[in-house]
Design an enzyme around this catalytic site. Structure first.
Site, PDB file in Angstrom:
ATOM      1  CG  ASP A 126      46.743  30.872 -16.836  1.00  0.00           C
ATOM      2  OD1 ASP A 126      46.649  29.864 -16.108  1.00  0.00           O
ATOM      3  OD2 ASP A 126      47.056  32.008 -16.406  1.00  0.00           O
ATOM      4  CE  LYS A 189      46.650  35.622 -17.275  1.00  0.00           C
ATOM      5  NZ  LYS A 189      47.572  34.516 -17.626  1.00  0.00           N
ATOM      6  CE  LYS A 225      47.731  34.863 -13.820  1.00  0.00           C
ATOM      7  NZ  LYS A 225      48.295  33.603 -14.380  1.00  0.00           N
TER       8      LYS A 225
END
Length: 273
Positions: A126, A189, A225
């Site tokens: 991430d 995300k 996400k």
């Protein structure tokens, strides 16, 4: 760029069901969401004992007759510990890397941290984009840093964190989503969870429309996400329903949908129990 009607988006979100995902019972909805969670600890006081306990929690739901979560997300220095504790559980090892949460470091150092995390066992990375570079209009740099991080990930999946709360406008969220997708993100995300606002349903809607448009043009599926401040099951159900509404039920699996959370899993397990 497509015009964004934020009032229309807010009206549509206001009509989203909070009790169950469309086509699912309440219990089925919660089981699905549990299976899509990235169980997360990203604190300065994280210890090996705390991370081990999180791994035990992550792989322990199966013994309760529930799905295990999708991944455990930690800082890179804990990648080896998570990887070894999750072996043969089906739960993935995820790491934030690349000067999380600010992104304010030299790109070569950020890439080295990504390579380190993958070498230590991370199966998912991430990363955060450089919001300062984005806000000064250096979109080529944003594309470059994501593409180079994608390369540094090797076989690991890449989730690109936009930090939507710092981007300022719906148009910026749309632009950042498009850049991330075109540069090679496997997921986009919303947030690091370290600033306010973190995840918002309006940002999610805009990001999901960018994913839909890319899929329509290329046939390639990109994951989504939301993360940051999602602590109650009803909140998670709203995000799942927005995904269902914009992208369809085929996106509702942990291959394409994740939620970053630290407390949500316990709330879901408690309700299902």
């Amino acid at each position: 760029m497509k015009t964004i009607d934020i009032k229309y988006i807010q009206e549509q979100i206001g009509n989203i069901n909070q009790q169950a995902i469309e086509g699912y019972s309440r219990a089925e909805s919660l089981r699905l969401i549990l299976s899509c969670l990235d169980l997360t600890t990203l604190e300065g006081n994280d210890t090996e004992a705390k991370v081990k306990a999180l791994c035990m929690q992550a792989r322990g739901y199966e013994r309760m007759g529930l799905p295990n979560v999708a991944a455990v997300c930690v800082y890179p220095n804990f990648a080896w510990l998570v990887s070894s504790n999750l072996r043969s559980s089906g739960v993935l090892t995820a790491c934030v890397a690349g000067a999380f949460p600010s992104g304010q470091s030299a790109l070569n150092l950020r890439l080295e941290e990504v390579r380190y995390a993958v070498a230590e066992g991370a199966q998912e990375i991430d990363m955060v984009i450089s919001r300062g570079k984005f806000l000064q209009g250096d979109f080529d740099f944003i594309h470059k840093e994501i593409a180079m991080t994608r390369e540094a990930c090797g076989a690991a999946h890449l989730k690109v964190i936009l930090e939507t709360g710092e981007l300022g406008t719906p148009e910026h969220i749309q632009k950042a989503s498009q850049i991330a997708i075109n540069a090679g993100a496997d997921f986009i995300k919303t947030s690091t969870g370290k600033i306010q606002p973190a995840a918002t349903t309006e940002a999610a809607w805009i990001m999901l429309e960018a994913i839909r448009d890319y899929y329509s043009a290329t046939g390639k599926q990109i994951g989504f996400k939301p993360a940051g401040g999602i602590v109650e099951p009803n909140q998670a159900i709203v995000y799942a329903n927005i995904v269902h509404r914009i992208l369809g039920p085929e996106w509702l699996s942990n291959k394409l949908f994740r939620i970053g959370a630290s407390r949500l899993a316990a709330s879901i397990a408690s309700e299902l129990a």
